[in-house]
Design a protein around this motif. Structure first.
Motif: not given
Length: 183
Positions: A3-28
């Motif tokens: 299990k890997i826990v993701f922490i996104v340091g941006s609160l914005r709904k359409n955060s670019f870093n949240r998009s990056l996290a979604k890419l990582a989630e797909a890679a995993l």
């Protein structure tokens, strides 16, 4: 399954870093379980309420305790760590038991990797500060200072990001490095 826990340091709904996290989630995908922690779920750190820890803090700590690794995705605010992420990390850096001389936390020895997307600095300053903080917290860094990416100016103007293949490739590489560290 790990299990890997993701922490996104941006609160914005359409955060670019949240998009990056979604890419990582797909890679995993299908390799590990991914769980997100909302950095704004915990109150501001206040030693007057530290012991016993507030329920929200205890819940986050338990989630992280059960994880094999963390992956932090962070923008850079004024060359620094966003306040909401810093607050969460401050709580995670605190000992679980009052006056513990060993200062044991749920993150001591935990593997962690970091990345971020932002302006032309490619989040270099925030990643450098995170390396310092996470090292102080006695976490095991995977991929060193991680990976940083610059958004094209049009992304800031439109609020949307057409992710470049080089970013996808780098995230896939970082995911592979983290998985290898978990073996």
């Amino acid at each position: 399954m790990k299990k890997i826990v993701f922490i996104v340091g941006s609160l914005r709904k359409n955060s670019f870093n949240r998009s990056l996290a979604k890419l990582a989630e797909a890679a995993l995908q299908d390799k590990v379980k991914v769980e997100y922690i909302q950095a704004d779920a915990v109150p501001f750190l206040n030693q007057d309420i530290e012991f016993p820890a507030p329920e929200a803090v205890a819940k986050v700590r338990n989630t992280i305790k059960e994880a094999d690794a963390l992956w932090i995705f962070s923008p850079e605010y004024n060359y620094n760590i966003p306040g909401v992420l810093k607050n969460l990390l401050d709580w995670l850096s605190r000992p679980l038991v009052a006056n513990d001389p060993e200062r044991m936390t749920v993150v001591v020895g935990k593997k962690v990797t970091i990345c971020g997307v932002g302006g032309k600095n490619k989040t270099a300053s925030v990643r450098e500060r995170l390396v310092d903080m996470l090292t102080f917290m006695r976490m095991e860094l995977v991929s060193g200072a991680g990976y940083g990416f610059a958004l094209p100016p049009a992304a800031f103007a439109s609020g949307t990001w057409e992710v470049e293949q080089e970013v996808v490739d780098a995230i896939n590489k970082q995911a592979a490095e983290l998985l290898a560290a978990l073996e």
